[in-house]
Design a protein around this motif. Structure first.
Motif, PDB file in Angstrom:
ATOM      1  N   LYS A 135      -3.935  15.168   3.267  1.00  0.00           N
ATOM      2  CA  LYS A 135      -3.615  15.470   1.816  1.00  0.00           C
ATOM      3  C   LYS A 135      -3.759  13.370   1.359  1.00  0.00           C
ATOM      4  CE  LYS A 135      -0.109  17.464  -0.245  1.00  0.00           C
ATOM      5  NZ  LYS A 135       1.022  17.540  -0.499  1.00  0.00           N
ATOM      6  N   LYS A 136      -3.318  12.438   1.671  1.00  0.00           N
ATOM      7  CA  LYS A 136      -3.379  11.220   0.917  1.00  0.00           C
ATOM      8  C   LYS A 136      -4.655  10.516   1.616  1.00  0.00           C
ATOM      9  CE  LYS A 136      -0.970   7.163   0.773  1.00  0.00           C
ATOM     10  NZ  LYS A 136      -0.263   7.170  -0.695  1.00  0.00           N
ATOM     11  N   ILE A 137      -5.984  10.991   2.780  1.00  0.00           N
ATOM     12  CA  ILE A 137      -6.709  10.007   3.051  1.00  0.00           C
ATOM     13  C   ILE A 137      -7.858  11.483   3.122  1.00  0.00           C
ATOM     14  CG2 ILE A 137      -5.500   8.171   4.233  1.00  0.00           C
ATOM     15  CD1 ILE A 137      -6.253   9.931   6.811  1.00  0.00           C
ATOM     16  N   GLY A 138      -7.821  12.070   3.109  1.00  0.00           N
ATOM     17  CA  GLY A 138      -8.820  13.271   3.230  1.00  0.00           C
ATOM     18  C   GLY A 138      -9.329  14.093   4.329  1.00  0.00           C
ATOM     19  N   LEU A 139     -10.089  15.482   4.652  1.00  0.00           N
ATOM     20  CA  LEU A 139      -9.633  15.474   5.567  1.00  0.00           C
ATOM     21  C   LEU A 139     -10.291  15.181   6.885  1.00  0.00           C
ATOM     22  CD1 LEU A 139      -8.914  18.298   7.501  1.00  0.00           C
ATOM     23  CD2 LEU A 139     -10.621  19.941   6.885  1.00  0.00           C
ATOM     24  N   PHE A 140     -11.990  14.333   6.135  1.00  0.00           N
ATOM     25  CA  PHE A 140     -13.070  14.284   7.213  1.00  0.00           C
ATOM     26  C   PHE A 140     -12.869  12.808   7.053  1.00  0.00           C
ATOM     27  CE2 PHE A 140     -14.071  18.304   6.035  1.00  0.00           C
ATOM     28  CZ  PHE A 140     -14.198  18.780   7.257  1.00  0.00           C
ATOM     29  N   LYS A 141     -11.440  11.752   6.509  1.00  0.00           N
ATOM     30  CA  LYS A 141     -12.027  10.430   6.119  1.00  0.00           C
ATOM     31  C   LYS A 141     -11.437   9.600   7.778  1.00  0.00           C
ATOM     32  CE  LYS A 141     -11.624  10.031   1.261  1.00  0.00           C
ATOM     33  NZ  LYS A 141     -11.201   9.783  -0.020  1.00  0.00           N
ATOM     34  N   ARG A 142     -11.248   8.642   7.902  1.00  0.00           N
ATOM     35  CA  ARG A 142     -11.394   7.893   8.918  1.00  0.00           C
ATOM     36  C   ARG A 142      -9.474   7.432   8.835  1.00  0.00           C
ATOM     37  NH1 ARG A 142     -14.314   5.300  12.098  1.00  0.00           N
ATOM     38  NH2 ARG A 142     -16.445   5.001  11.620  1.00  0.00           N
ATOM     39  N   ASN A 143      -8.609   7.324  10.014  1.00  0.00           N
ATOM     40  CA  ASN A 143      -7.336   6.937   9.815  1.00  0.00           C
ATOM     41  C   ASN A 143      -7.093   5.473   8.716  1.00  0.00           C
ATOM     42  OD1 ASN A 143      -7.165   8.914  11.947  1.00  0.00           O
ATOM     43  ND2 ASN A 143      -6.693   7.588  13.722  1.00  0.00           N
ATOM     44  N   LEU A 144      -5.710   5.480   8.255  1.00  0.00           N
ATOM     45  CA  LEU A 144      -5.931   4.992   7.505  1.00  0.00           C
ATOM     46  C   LEU A 144      -5.022   3.362   8.586  1.00  0.00           C
ATOM     47  CD1 LEU A 144      -3.206   6.420   4.800  1.00  0.00           C
ATOM     48  CD2 LEU A 144      -5.288   4.931   4.604  1.00  0.00           C
ATOM     49  N   PRO A 145      -5.494   2.035   7.754  1.00  0.00           N
ATOM     50  CA  PRO A 145      -4.574   1.095   8.959  1.00  0.00           C
ATOM     51  C   PRO A 145      -3.446   1.045   9.067  1.00  0.00           C
ATOM     52  CG  PRO A 145      -6.209   0.359   6.629  1.00  0.00           C
ATOM     53  CD  PRO A 145      -5.947   2.273   6.483  1.00  0.00           C
ATOM     54  N   ASN A 146      -3.001   0.898  10.332  1.00  0.00           N
ATOM     55  CA  ASN A 146      -1.722   0.664  10.169  1.00  0.00           C
ATOM     56  C   ASN A 146      -0.512   2.123  10.586  1.00  0.00           C
ATOM     57  OD1 ASN A 146      -0.963  -1.957  10.863  1.00  0.00           O
ATOM     58  ND2 ASN A 146      -1.453  -2.077   8.476  1.00  0.00           N
ATOM     59  N   GLN A 147      -1.923   3.595  10.771  1.00  0.00           N
ATOM     60  CA  GLN A 147      -1.532   4.812  10.714  1.00  0.00           C
ATOM     61  C   GLN A 147      -0.247   5.066  11.362  1.00  0.00           C
ATOM     62  OE1 GLN A 147      -4.398   8.108  10.296  1.00  0.00           O
ATOM     63  NE2 GLN A 147      -3.381   8.699  11.971  1.00  0.00           N
ATOM     64  N   GLN A 148      -0.701   4.828  12.702  1.00  0.00           N
ATOM     65  CA  GLN A 148       0.857   4.649  13.667  1.00  0.00           C
ATOM     66  C   GLN A 148       2.127   4.307  13.345  1.00  0.00           C
ATOM     67  OE1 GLN A 148       0.945   7.241  15.847  1.00  0.00           O
ATOM     68  NE2 GLN A 148      -1.239   7.864  15.048  1.00  0.00           N
ATOM     69  N   LYS A 149       1.944   3.442  12.580  1.00  0.00           N
ATOM     70  CA  LYS A 149       3.145   2.291  12.216  1.00  0.00           C
ATOM     71  C   LYS A 149       3.839   2.868  11.349  1.00  0.00           C
ATOM     72  CE  LYS A 149       5.090  -2.728  10.036  1.00  0.00           C
ATOM     73  NZ  LYS A 149       5.251  -1.391   8.771  1.00  0.00           N
ATOM     74  N   ARG A 150       3.402   4.191  10.423  1.00  0.00           N
ATOM     75  CA  ARG A 150       3.543   4.676   9.036  1.00  0.00           C
ATOM     76  C   ARG A 150       3.870   5.493  10.080  1.00  0.00           C
ATOM     77  NH1 ARG A 150      -0.962   4.091   4.624  1.00  0.00           N
ATOM     78  NH2 ARG A 150       1.053   6.307   3.869  1.00  0.00           N
ATOM     79  N   VAL A 151       3.667   6.519  10.965  1.00  0.00           N
ATOM     80  CA  VAL A 151       4.015   7.568  11.237  1.00  0.00           C
ATOM     81  C   VAL A 151       5.632   7.505  12.096  1.00  0.00           C
ATOM     82  CG1 VAL A 151       3.773   9.478  13.740  1.00  0.00           C
ATOM     83  CG2 VAL A 151       1.481   8.760  11.956  1.00  0.00           C
ATOM     84  N   MET A 152       5.666   6.384  12.969  1.00  0.00           N
ATOM     85  CA  MET A 152       6.737   6.168  13.073  1.00  0.00           C
ATOM     86  C   MET A 152       7.841   5.594  11.819  1.00  0.00           C
ATOM     87  SD  MET A 152       6.311   5.856  16.415  1.00  0.00           S
ATOM     88  CE  MET A 152       8.585   6.137  16.951  1.00  0.00           C
ATOM     89  N   GLU A 153       7.036   4.637  11.133  1.00  0.00           N
ATOM     90  CA  GLU A 153       8.692   5.184  10.257  1.00  0.00           C
ATOM     91  C   GLU A 153       9.285   5.810   9.946  1.00  0.00           C
ATOM     92  OE1 GLU A 153       6.916   0.308   8.250  1.00  0.00           O
ATOM     93  OE2 GLU A 153       6.359   2.422   7.806  1.00  0.00           O
ATOM     94  N   SER A 154       8.497   6.893   9.458  1.00  0.00           N
ATOM     95  CA  SER A 154       8.859   8.450   8.785  1.00  0.00           C
ATOM     96  C   SER A 154       9.186   9.162   9.787  1.00  0.00           C
ATOM     97  CB  SER A 154       7.484   9.106   8.352  1.00  0.00           C
ATOM     98  OG  SER A 154       6.839   8.958   7.558  1.00  0.00           O
ATOM     99  N   LEU A 155       9.455   9.060  11.481  1.00  0.00           N
ATOM    100  CA  LEU A 155      10.200   9.405  11.867  1.00  0.00           C
ATOM    101  C   LEU A 155      11.314   8.601  12.337  1.00  0.00           C
ATOM    102  CD1 LEU A 155       8.011   9.955  15.044  1.00  0.00           C
ATOM    103  CD2 LEU A 155       8.628  12.487  13.825  1.00  0.00           C
ATOM    104  N   GLN A 156      11.441   7.428  12.130  1.00  0.00           N
ATOM    105  CA  GLN A 156      12.663   6.886  11.876  1.00  0.00           C
ATOM    106  C   GLN A 156      13.980   7.261  10.816  1.00  0.00           C
ATOM    107  OE1 GLN A 156      11.630   2.833  12.188  1.00  0.00           O
ATOM    108  NE2 GLN A 156      10.842   2.877  13.844  1.00  0.00           N
ATOM    109  N   ALA A 157      12.770   7.336   9.920  1.00  0.00           N
ATOM    110  CA  ALA A 157      13.685   7.999   8.703  1.00  0.00           C
ATOM    111  C   ALA A 157      14.667   9.188   8.567  1.00  0.00           C
ATOM    112  CB  ALA A 157      12.519   8.291   7.493  1.00  0.00           C
ATOM    113  N   VAL A 158      14.238   9.810   9.952  1.00  0.00           N
ATOM    114  CA  VAL A 158      14.969  11.203  10.305  1.00  0.00           C
ATOM    115  C   VAL A 158      15.575  10.977  11.307  1.00  0.00           C
ATOM    116  CG1 VAL A 158      12.723  12.865   8.525  1.00  0.00           C
ATOM    117  CG2 VAL A 158      13.084  12.395  11.338  1.00  0.00           C
TER     118      VAL A 158
END
Length: 257
Positions: free
Chosen positions: A107-130
């Motif tokens: 939803k944030k970057i669009g369906l066909f756009k490249r991954n955001l910088p530090n995407q995996q870092k943000r994924v892990m931060e979200s998992l840590q939050a829960v």
């Protein structure tokens, strides 16, 4: 200083053909609120959510999101939504927890756009939050219902929403794990300053984790602070809901103001 309103509904009504579902709903959710939206089955909760999310247009009334008319609001990623855990969820779905959470960035970057910088870092931060970072490489289908729901919340958080809406999120969660789930939501509200709407038809979800309550049954019968809700009589609640109800409080930790 008063917090900024994020959601403003003014005299919102909605009907399907000749069936009135919502009648003159006025409701404001401000930055930092943790609102419990209570109502019996058929009270219009799902319809109200669809109006807030822009999936339905009100028959009458106005909707403002972050100060903008709902019809022209562009920042859909500012509103995170977590539905009930579907009983039809495919437990054999071939995706890891990490991949499920990363899919929330679409939803944030669009369906066909490249991954955001530090995407995996943000994924892990979200998992840590829960509290689910240790399950990052586990297949989503191997988790319990409560664990899956935490992952779905992380999926919503990874897009960095400003408000999180949860539609009866404890459906499918074992009773003994409901308390820790509410504690997790309280932590998100307190430590991440996440504005939240918790939708439920059970009044026993009203606890010390929330700040405000709205009672919905086609119209808003009450909207205010949780402490004011606690002072309502059973007779008032019974009249609004159309059947006998009682308030049950979970023994949650007190919120620190």
């Amino acid at each position: 200083m008063a917090q900024q309103p994020l959601i403003e509904l003014q005299d919102v009504s909605f009907q399907y053909e000749y069936t009135q579902v919502l009648n003159k709903i006025s409701l404001t959710v401000r930055e930092g609120d943790f609102l419990a939206l209570l109502g019996p089955n058929g009270s219009g909760k799902s319809t109200l959510l669809k109006i807030i999310l822009g999936l339905l247009k009100p028959t009458k009334g106005t909707v403002k999101l972050f100060g903008e008319p709902g019809s022209s609001f562009k920042h859909k990623e500012w509103i995170g939504y977590v539905s009930q855990k579907s009983n039809s969820f495919n437990s054999g779905f071939p995706a890891t927890v990490r991949e499920v959470v990363a899919s929330g960035l679409t939803k944030k970057i669009g369906l066909f756009k490249r991954n955001l910088p530090n995407q995996q870092k943000r994924v892990m931060e979200s998992l840590q939050a829960v509290g689910m970072e240790q399950f990052a490489n586990r297949n989503i289908g191997e988790l319990s219902g409560g664990q899956q729901q935490r992952v779905f919340i992380a999926r919503a958080l990874v897009a960095e929403p400003k408000i999180l809406i949860l539609d009866e999120p404890t459906v499918g969660i074992d009773h003994e794990n409901v308390q820790s789930f509410y504690d997790m939501l309280s932590d998100l509200n307190e430590h991440l300053h996440m504005t939240m709407i918790l939708v439920t038809h059970d009044v026993d979800t009203v606890s010390n984790t929330i700040s405000h309550v709205a009672c919905l049954n086609q119209t808003i019968h009450f909207h205010g602070y949780k402490d004011d809700y606690d002072s309502l009589s059973d007779d008032q609640l019974n009249a609004w809901y159309g059947h006998a109800v009682r308030k049950i409080h979970h023994d949650n930790k007190e919120k620190q103001k």
